[in-house]
Enzyme design. Structure first.
Site, short mmCIF file in Angstrom:
data_model
loop_
_atom_site.label_atom_id
_atom_site.label_comp_id
_atom_site.label_asym_id
_atom_site.label_seq_id
_atom_site.Cartn_x
_atom_site.Cartn_y
_atom_site.Cartn_z
N LYS A 52 -87.67 -20.99 -12.40
CA LYS A 52 -86.29 -20.52 -12.59
C LYS A 52 -86.33 -19.37 -13.58
O LYS A 52 -86.98 -19.47 -14.64
CB LYS A 52 -85.43 -21.67 -13.17
CG LYS A 52 -83.99 -21.28 -13.44
CD LYS A 52 -83.14 -21.44 -12.19
CE LYS A 52 -81.80 -20.71 -12.27
NZ LYS A 52 -81.89 -19.28 -11.88
N LYS A 103 -89.99 -15.34 -13.43
CA LYS A 103 -89.23 -14.09 -13.65
C LYS A 103 -89.62 -13.11 -12.56
O LYS A 103 -90.71 -13.20 -12.00
CB LYS A 103 -89.60 -13.49 -15.01
CG LYS A 103 -88.59 -12.46 -15.51
CD LYS A 103 -87.45 -13.14 -16.21
CE LYS A 103 -86.34 -12.21 -16.58
NZ LYS A 103 -85.36 -12.90 -17.48
N GLY A 153 -79.78 -13.30 -12.49
CA GLY A 153 -79.69 -11.93 -13.00
C GLY A 153 -80.46 -11.73 -14.29
O GLY A 153 -80.93 -12.67 -14.92
N ASP A 154 -80.59 -10.49 -14.67
CA ASP A 154 -81.14 -10.07 -15.97
C ASP A 154 -80.71 -8.61 -16.08
O ASP A 154 -79.73 -8.20 -15.43
CB ASP A 154 -82.68 -10.24 -16.01
CG ASP A 154 -83.25 -10.13 -17.43
OD1 ASP A 154 -83.17 -11.10 -18.18
OD2 ASP A 154 -83.75 -9.05 -17.80
N THR A 163 -74.53 -16.81 -21.51
CA THR A 163 -75.60 -16.41 -22.44
C THR A 163 -75.00 -15.98 -23.78
O THR A 163 -75.45 -16.41 -24.85
CB THR A 163 -76.47 -15.28 -21.84
OG1 THR A 163 -76.84 -15.65 -20.51
CG2 THR A 163 -77.71 -15.05 -22.68
P1 NDP Z 1 -77.31 -5.82 -18.71
O1 NDP Z 1 -78.00 -4.99 -17.69
O2 NDP Z 1 -75.99 -6.41 -18.39
O3 NDP Z 1 -77.15 -5.00 -20.06
C1 NDP Z 1 -78.25 -4.49 -20.72
C2 NDP Z 1 -77.77 -3.71 -21.92
O4 NDP Z 1 -78.90 -3.38 -22.72
C3 NDP Z 1 -77.12 -2.40 -21.57
O5 NDP Z 1 -76.16 -2.06 -22.53
C4 NDP Z 1 -78.31 -1.43 -21.57
O6 NDP Z 1 -77.94 -0.08 -21.80
C5 NDP Z 1 -79.11 -1.96 -22.73
N1 NDP Z 1 -80.52 -1.68 -22.52
C6 NDP Z 1 -81.30 -2.11 -21.50
N2 NDP Z 1 -82.54 -1.63 -21.59
C7 NDP Z 1 -82.55 -0.87 -22.69
C8 NDP Z 1 -83.55 -0.10 -23.32
N3 NDP Z 1 -84.80 -0.03 -22.83
N4 NDP Z 1 -83.21 0.54 -24.46
C9 NDP Z 1 -81.95 0.47 -24.96
N5 NDP Z 1 -80.97 -0.23 -24.40
C10 NDP Z 1 -81.26 -0.89 -23.29
O7 NDP Z 1 -78.35 -6.96 -19.09
P2 NDP Z 1 -78.09 -8.37 -19.81
O8 NDP Z 1 -76.96 -8.26 -20.77
O9 NDP Z 1 -78.05 -9.41 -18.76
O10 NDP Z 1 -79.45 -8.56 -20.61
C11 NDP Z 1 -79.62 -8.13 -21.95
C12 NDP Z 1 -80.79 -8.88 -22.57
O11 NDP Z 1 -80.52 -10.27 -22.56
C13 NDP Z 1 -82.14 -8.72 -21.85
O12 NDP Z 1 -83.17 -8.76 -22.81
C14 NDP Z 1 -82.21 -9.97 -20.98
O13 NDP Z 1 -83.54 -10.30 -20.67
C15 NDP Z 1 -81.58 -10.98 -21.93
N6 NDP Z 1 -81.04 -12.19 -21.31
C16 NDP Z 1 -80.12 -12.14 -20.31
C17 NDP Z 1 -79.58 -13.29 -19.78
C18 NDP Z 1 -78.53 -13.28 -18.74
O14 NDP Z 1 -78.03 -14.36 -18.39
N7 NDP Z 1 -78.10 -12.14 -18.23
C19 NDP Z 1 -80.03 -14.61 -20.24
C20 NDP Z 1 -80.94 -14.57 -21.35
C21 NDP Z 1 -81.43 -13.38 -21.84
P3 NDP Z 1 -77.91 0.95 -20.54
O15 NDP Z 1 -76.79 0.49 -19.69
O16 NDP Z 1 -77.71 2.26 -21.17
O17 NDP Z 1 -79.25 0.81 -19.87
O1 2IT Z 2 -83.70 -14.51 -19.49
C1 2IT Z 2 -82.98 -15.37 -18.95
O2 2IT Z 2 -82.96 -16.54 -19.34
C2 2IT Z 2 -82.15 -14.95 -17.83
N1 2IT Z 2 -82.14 -13.78 -17.49
C3 2IT Z 2 -81.32 -15.96 -17.09
C4 2IT Z 2 -82.17 -16.69 -16.08
C5 2IT Z 2 -81.41 -17.60 -15.15
O3 2IT Z 2 -82.09 -18.14 -14.27
O4 2IT Z 2 -80.20 -17.80 -15.29
#
Ligand code: NDP
Ligand code: 2IT
Length: 448
Positions: free
Chosen positions: A89, A125, A164-165, A209
């Site tokens: 997952k 992943k 998603g991520d 999250t």
């Molecule tokens: P989104 O795509 O919704 O948002 C990502 C955000 O981070 C955007 O504002 C983006 O800016 C910025 N960003 C991405 N890459 C970079 C970079 N290389 N340098 C600077 N800014 C960056 O993603 P999420 O909010 O879903 O994910 C954010 C983080 O949280 C990640 O690390 C992800 O792995 C983690 N995560 C997500 C989960 C989820 O349920 N979605 C769960 C657990 C962890 P821009 O639009 O300009 O690229």
């Molecule tokens: O990093 C993470 O935990 C996620 N992007 C969410 C993974 C998921 O299966 O909901």
């Protein structure tokens, strides 16, 4: 040489060009020493060597036609890291930086995170080096369809369940699900999570999250005699995690004064207007700089050469919610010098190992990603449960379960840290608490 050091050397030799993966493994193995000392049987069955080697790496070609009729080719990945406690997952990331090292570090961390949720999910992943920025809806759909045409043969609701991520949200999950259903010719709702509410999605998954991060922060601060009320907060990113972290932080009485995207950060001393951020990011998919068109009194600082202005703003709490290694050692020093006393990792591995050590040495309360951002995947597992039951819970029901899960994760991290002499180092606590269940399950299942 200790068993953990031996394994670390081996992993370094065998994965020389994977810095992010080595970073994640180094942090984990360094905290597992006291645990494996009381479990000599783990060394006899090479448990750590197996834990650091993915069960399977799938990599594939993703060809698609852009709006000009030109052929485009991207790389696609799915890493099925560890399935000892449940189906693989973990999310899918679409970002130009994606490579095997980044996929492997994310999948490795996911193993411990998913274990911490207490729910039966293994770690995986996937993703692509596809860049969604500037692509039309049609191009996004074409790409998702091609990606799923290959991925579908490797996933399933009892086998591997992506979500998603970065770069993959509700729109992309919709296109991916449609293609899966079409090819497999069955309505297998639990094959993906983060789905839309009309086709098997769970209420509160979108918020999970970010909300979960704040539930964890609430518990961590409470255990250390502090709270969020009236505190100034910096939140990097302005995507899914950042937006709902900001919403819950504000609900808890904190003032979010800065948010960012990959171009720069905005500072609003009156507290960020989240409706404006949601309009710019969730609806218009534009740059955060646009915030100034709505709130002219705010300030915008453009980032250059990898320097992130957001970490130079004075605040109490920093919540990195964008990407890996966004807090360097220099940034950590600036945060501490500016009075930041708590850091909560919404992003995966947002802090370099040197910065983690610096923050801990300077008594900053650090909520580690594996534990603090586990609310997303935990709620994904709740989405799978609802899909299996062919039933759905209300928002309040899911949110209450999420709160209970995060509260429990904090408790387990705290207890594990204390039991193994790490005090309030919750980074160690999370690694140990996450490791125990997976190690136990792997041991019980024999040479797998
Ligand atoms: P989104 O795509 O919704 O948002 C990502 C955000 O981070 C955007 O504002 C983006 O800016 C910025 N960003 C991405 N890459 C970079 C970079 N290389 N340098 C600077 N800014 C960056 O993603 P999420 O909010 O879903 O994910 C954010 C983080 O949280 C990640 O690390 C992800 O792995 C983690 N995560 C997500 C989960 C989820 O349920 N979605 C769960 C657990 C962890 P821009 O639009 O300009 O690229
Ligand atoms: O990093 C993470 O935990 C996620 N992007 C969410 C993974 C998921 O299966 O909901």
């Amino acid at each position: 040489m200790s068993y953990t050091d031996e394994v670390l050397e081996r992993v370094k030799t065998q994965n020389p060009n994977e810095p992010e993966f080595l970073q994640a493994v180094t942090e984990v193995l360094n905290t597992l020493k006291p645990v494996v000392e009381v479990h000599p049987e783990y060394q006899k069955v090479s448990l750590l060597e197996r834990l650091c080697e993915p069960e399977r790496i799938i990599s594939f070609r993703v060809p698609w036609l852009d709006d000009n009729g030109q052929v485009q080719v991207n790389k696609g990945y799915r890493i099925q890291f560890n399935g000892a406690i449940g189906p693989y997952k973990g999310g899918l990331r679409f970002h130009p930086s994606v490579n095997q090292s980044i996929m492997k570090f994310l999948a490795f961390e996911q193993v411990f995170k998913n274990s911490l949720t207490g729910l039966p999910i293994g770690g995986g992943k996937g993703g692509s080096n596809f860049d969604p920025k500037g692509k039309s809806d049609n191009e996004i759909m074409k790409f998702c369809q091609s990606f799923m045409t290959e991925l579908q043969r490797h996933i399933g609701h009892d086998c591997d369940v992506p979500a998603g991520d970065i770069g993959v949200g509700g729109r992309e999950i919709g296109y991916l699900f449609g293609q899966y259903r079409r090819i497999r010719d069955k309505y297998e709702a639990g094959v993906l999570t983060g789905k839309g509410l009309t086709y098997g999605g769970s209420l509160a998954r979108k918020e999970a999250t970010g909300f979960g991060l704040l539930y964890f922060m609430r518990e961590m601060l409470k255990a250390n005699g502090k709270d969020l009320n009236g505190k100034k907060v910096l939140i990097s990113g302005s995507g899914n995690v950042a937006i709902y972290a900001a919403q819950k932080a504000t609900e808890y009485g904190a003032k979010v004064v800065a948010m960012s995207d990959s171009n720069g950060c905005i500072y609003d001393e009156n507290g960020i207007n989240l409706d404006v951020i949601k309009k710019i990011k969730e609806v218009e998919r534009k740059r955060i700089k646009e915030y100034l068109n709505y709130v002219p009194s705010a300030k915008y600082y453009e980032d250059k050469d990898g320097f992130r202005n957001i970490w130079t703003i004075k605040a109490d709490i920093a919540l990195p919610c964008a990407t890996q290694n966004e807090i360097s050692l220099d940034a950590a020093k600036t945060l501490v010098a500016n009075g930041v006393w708590a850091v909560g990792e919404g992003a995966n591995m947002p802090t370099t190992n040197e910065a983690v050590n610096y923050l801990l040495e300077n008594k900053v309360l650090l909520a580690p990603a594996k534990a603090a951002n586990a609310g997303g995947v935990a709620t994904s597992a709740l989405e799978m449960s609802q899909n299996s039951m062919r039933y759905s819970w209300t928002f309040d029901e899911v949110n209450a379960k999420l709160d209970g899960i995060m509260t429990n994760i904090f408790k387990n991290c705290k207890e594990a840290a204390e039991e193994y002499g790490f005090g309030n180092n919750y980074v160690a606590g999370a690694n140990i608490a996450g490791f125990k269940k997976v190690a136990d399950a792997m041991y019980a299942q024999g040479l797998i």
